[in-house]
Design an enzyme around this catalytic site. Structure first.
Site, PDB file in Angstrom:
ATOM      1  N   CYS A 180       0.739  -1.273   0.140  1.00  0.00           N
ATOM      2  CA  CYS A 180      -0.061   0.062   0.080  1.00  0.00           C
ATOM      3  C   CYS A 180       0.653   1.369   0.133  1.00  0.00           C
ATOM      4  O   CYS A 180       0.864   2.187  -0.997  1.00  0.00           O
ATOM      5  CB  CYS A 180      -0.834   0.071   1.247  1.00  0.00           C
ATOM      6  SG  CYS A 180      -2.248  -1.374   1.012  1.00  0.00           S
TER       7      CYS A 180
HETATM    8  P1  NAD Z   1      -4.289  -8.567  -4.311  1.00  0.00           P
HETATM    9  O1  NAD Z   1      -3.118  -8.226  -5.427  1.00  0.00           O
HETATM   10  O2  NAD Z   1      -3.807  -9.354  -3.018  1.00  0.00           O
HETATM   11  O3  NAD Z   1      -5.373  -9.066  -4.870  1.00  0.00           O
HETATM   12  C1  NAD Z   1      -6.199  -8.601  -6.023  1.00  0.00           C
HETATM   13  C2  NAD Z   1      -6.923  -9.629  -6.601  1.00  0.00           C
HETATM   14  O4  NAD Z   1      -7.531  -9.340  -7.797  1.00  0.00           O
HETATM   15  C3  NAD Z   1      -5.852 -10.743  -7.205  1.00  0.00           C
HETATM   16  O5  NAD Z   1      -6.485 -11.955  -6.730  1.00  0.00           O
HETATM   17  C4  NAD Z   1      -6.109 -10.619  -8.561  1.00  0.00           C
HETATM   18  O6  NAD Z   1      -6.350 -12.099  -9.217  1.00  0.00           O
HETATM   19  C5  NAD Z   1      -7.628 -10.132  -8.899  1.00  0.00           C
HETATM   20  N1  NAD Z   1      -8.009  -9.543 -10.040  1.00  0.00           N
HETATM   21  C6  NAD Z   1      -7.477  -8.707 -10.864  1.00  0.00           C
HETATM   22  N2  NAD Z   1      -8.116  -8.197 -11.778  1.00  0.00           N
HETATM   23  C7  NAD Z   1      -9.242  -8.810 -11.878  1.00  0.00           C
HETATM   24  C8  NAD Z   1     -10.514  -8.857 -12.428  1.00  0.00           C
HETATM   25  N3  NAD Z   1     -10.687  -8.062 -13.498  1.00  0.00           N
HETATM   26  N4  NAD Z   1     -11.518  -9.392 -12.049  1.00  0.00           N
HETATM   27  C9  NAD Z   1     -11.450 -10.205 -10.815  1.00  0.00           C
HETATM   28  N5  NAD Z   1     -10.481 -10.471 -10.252  1.00  0.00           N
HETATM   29  C10 NAD Z   1      -9.332  -9.846 -10.530  1.00  0.00           C
HETATM   30  O7  NAD Z   1      -4.449  -6.823  -3.759  1.00  0.00           O
HETATM   31  P2  NAD Z   1      -4.931  -6.364  -2.398  1.00  0.00           P
HETATM   32  O8  NAD Z   1      -3.807  -6.201  -1.585  1.00  0.00           O
HETATM   33  O9  NAD Z   1      -6.159  -7.260  -1.728  1.00  0.00           O
HETATM   34  O10 NAD Z   1      -5.479  -5.131  -2.652  1.00  0.00           O
HETATM   35  C11 NAD Z   1      -6.773  -4.837  -3.413  1.00  0.00           C
HETATM   36  C12 NAD Z   1      -6.966  -3.356  -3.322  1.00  0.00           C
HETATM   37  O11 NAD Z   1      -7.214  -2.840  -1.858  1.00  0.00           O
HETATM   38  C13 NAD Z   1      -5.900  -2.578  -3.883  1.00  0.00           C
HETATM   39  O12 NAD Z   1      -6.505  -1.554  -4.500  1.00  0.00           O
HETATM   40  C14 NAD Z   1      -5.233  -2.102  -2.482  1.00  0.00           C
HETATM   41  O13 NAD Z   1      -4.556  -0.961  -2.758  1.00  0.00           O
HETATM   42  C15 NAD Z   1      -6.530  -2.214  -1.572  1.00  0.00           C
HETATM   43  N6  NAD Z   1      -5.929  -1.947  -0.202  1.00  0.00           N
HETATM   44  C16 NAD Z   1      -4.850  -3.022  -0.150  1.00  0.00           C
HETATM   45  C17 NAD Z   1      -4.785  -3.268   1.478  1.00  0.00           C
HETATM   46  C18 NAD Z   1      -3.819  -4.383   1.965  1.00  0.00           C
HETATM   47  O14 NAD Z   1      -3.390  -4.417   3.049  1.00  0.00           O
HETATM   48  N7  NAD Z   1      -3.581  -5.245   1.024  1.00  0.00           N
HETATM   49  C19 NAD Z   1      -5.355  -2.475   2.499  1.00  0.00           C
HETATM   50  C20 NAD Z   1      -6.106  -1.521   2.052  1.00  0.00           C
HETATM   51  C21 NAD Z   1      -6.392  -1.260   0.650  1.00  0.00           C
END
Ligand code: NAD
Length: 405
Positions: free
Chosen positions: A246
């Site tokens: 993040c």
């Molecule tokens: P991640 O990379 O762990 O997971 C994202 C998932 O989305 C993957 O499994 C990927 O295969 C899937 N994906 C991509 N394109 C897709 C589509 N078109 N249809 C369906 N699935 C699809 O990401 P994350 O860490 O869970 O983060 C997700 C969002 O949340 C980001 O915007 C991030 O900035 C935000 N966020 C993350 C955290 C954290 O701690 N990880 C905290 C707050 C906010």
């Protein structure tokens, strides 16, 4: 309610599991077939404390097939939003929006939980013709379930009645709910993460200063600062800097976004600059301790970007590892949870330490505290403040005076 969660990464799996545990009927969609297969076999693709137990208790339908979302009331978008060359990549978000608009009921609501720059959700609304609400995620990996059950606040941006439905989903948390415009909700997430990054970099600059002043320990300084309610003790811990999925990408995305608008976020720029320098400081500390590091075996304890997770995205430990290798050092590493391919990995911290001359503590896993006896005779750089410096002979600790009066 019948709820869809699109993108089963750290945020999506936790959101799906918590909502299913509250009695909602949840369908999780991801484009990654392997991930969906593993979730359907009750194997979580990520490590998060309490998640395996929670997943065993709930029933979630995981699929790669968007059409399974045809009768959901709400679809959360939790897909990745990486920053590439200083600009947010929104392809995954818009691909998800487009797939959703083909299958959802016209009165269903799309909820943007992915972190996106202001204006994205309005564009998604225009393109899809659907109601879009922004509900940014603030969870911390390592505490993700607790943070989803009891967040400090819930931000809901967008249309009143669509927002009311999202408010109903999260009412069980009893957390303060803040209703905003779409753009305000999007910006709140970036402003919050950037501010936390600034706090960390500020503590790290004070740490640099402490290292040059006799009788100074940054922890004493920041603890006293943090007691002041206006400052607060959180995210004021000096160390090797922030990593993870993040802060690094979000600070760069907001800098890219603001410069396109002709505004400079100078304080955020400085925070990024300070953070980029942290791994280099670990290398100079090792050189100060060992003289030449070329050809020497150095062990890195901790690979995940912080304890309590197996996530190594933007991990400072890996940056240090690459720098050490570039300098010609031989590196071996150990982490209790993170798995990284292509590097030499020890089975435990003792094996890692025993086979090396130098040791760097790169992640503050609790199992690394109290290991001073096995560090005897080693050159140690404690980048995360887990050791007792008095019990070590040849050691440098972040933020502790390196000069004697
Ligand atoms: P991640 O990379 O762990 O997971 C994202 C998932 O989305 C993957 O499994 C990927 O295969 C899937 N994906 C991509 N394109 C897709 C589509 N078109 N249809 C369906 N699935 C699809 O990401 P994350 O860490 O869970 O983060 C997700 C969002 O949340 C980001 O915007 C991030 O900035 C935000 N966020 C993350 C955290 C954290 O701690 N990880 C905290 C707050 C906010």
């Amino acid at each position: 309610m019948k709820i869809g969660v699109v993108g089963l990464g750290y945020v999506g799996i936790i959101t799906a599991a918590v909502l299913a545990s509250r009695g909602h009927q949840v369908i999780g969609v991801d484009v990654d077939k392997e991930k969906v297969k593993s979730l359907n076999c009750n194997r979580s693709p990520i490590y998060e404390p309490g998640l395996d137990e929670l997943l065993r208790k709930v029933k979630i339908n995981y699929t790669t097939d968007y059409s399974k979302l045809s009768d959901v009331d709400i679809a959360f978008i939790t897909v990745s939003t990486p920053t590439v060359n200083g600009k947010i990549l929104l392809d995954h978000v818009f691909s998800a929006v487009s797939s959703l608009s083909n299958v959802l009921r016209r009165d269903a609501i799309i909820v943007m939980k992915s972190t996106v720059i202001p204006g994205t959700s309005r564009k998604a609304k225009e393109l899809s013709g659907m109601e879009v609400v922004v509900n940014p995620e603030f969870l911390r990996e390592g505490y993700a379930i607790e943070d989803t059950l009891h967040p400090d606040r819930i931000v809901i941006g967008g249309d009143k009645s669509a927002g009311d439905l999202v408010e109903e989903v999260w009412r069980f948390t009893n957390s303060p709910i803040i209703r905003t415009s779409l753009e305000e909700a999007e910006l709140i997430k970036y402003a919050s993460n950037s501010f936390l990054a600034v706090k960390i970099s500020f503590a790290n600059e004070i740490a640099n200063l402490c290292e040059r002043i006799p009788n100074c320990d940054v922890n004493v300084v920041t603890q006293a600062m943090g007691i002041d309610k206006r400052i607060s003790p959180y995210f004021l811990k000096a160390g090797l800097g922030y990593g993870g999925s993040c802060f690094p990408k979000d600070t760069l995305a907001i800098l890219g976004f603001s410069s396109e608008l002709g505004e400079k976020l100078r304080i955020v720029e400085a925070a990024v600059e300070v953070n980029n320098e942290r791994p280099l400081r670990a290398i100079s500390a090792m050189k100060e301790l060992m003289g030449e590091i070329k050809g020497k075996r150095i062990c890195i304890l901790g690979l995940s970007f912080k304890p309590g997770t197996d996530d190594t995205r933007e991990s400072v430990a890996l940056k240090i590892l690459n720098l050490l290798e570039k300098e010609g050092a031989e590196v071996i590493a150990y982490d209790p949870k993170a798995k990284v391919e292509g590097i030499k990995i020890a089975r435990n911290s003792e094996e890692c330490i025993m086979s090396s001359e130098g040791v760097i503590i790169a992640t503050e896993w609790s199992e690394f505290s109290g290991i001073e006896p096995i560090l005897k005779g080693k050159y140690v750089f404690d980048g995360r403040r887990v050791l007792d410096l008095k019990k070590l002979d040849n050691a440098i600790m972040v933020g502790v005076s390196r000069c004697k009066r």
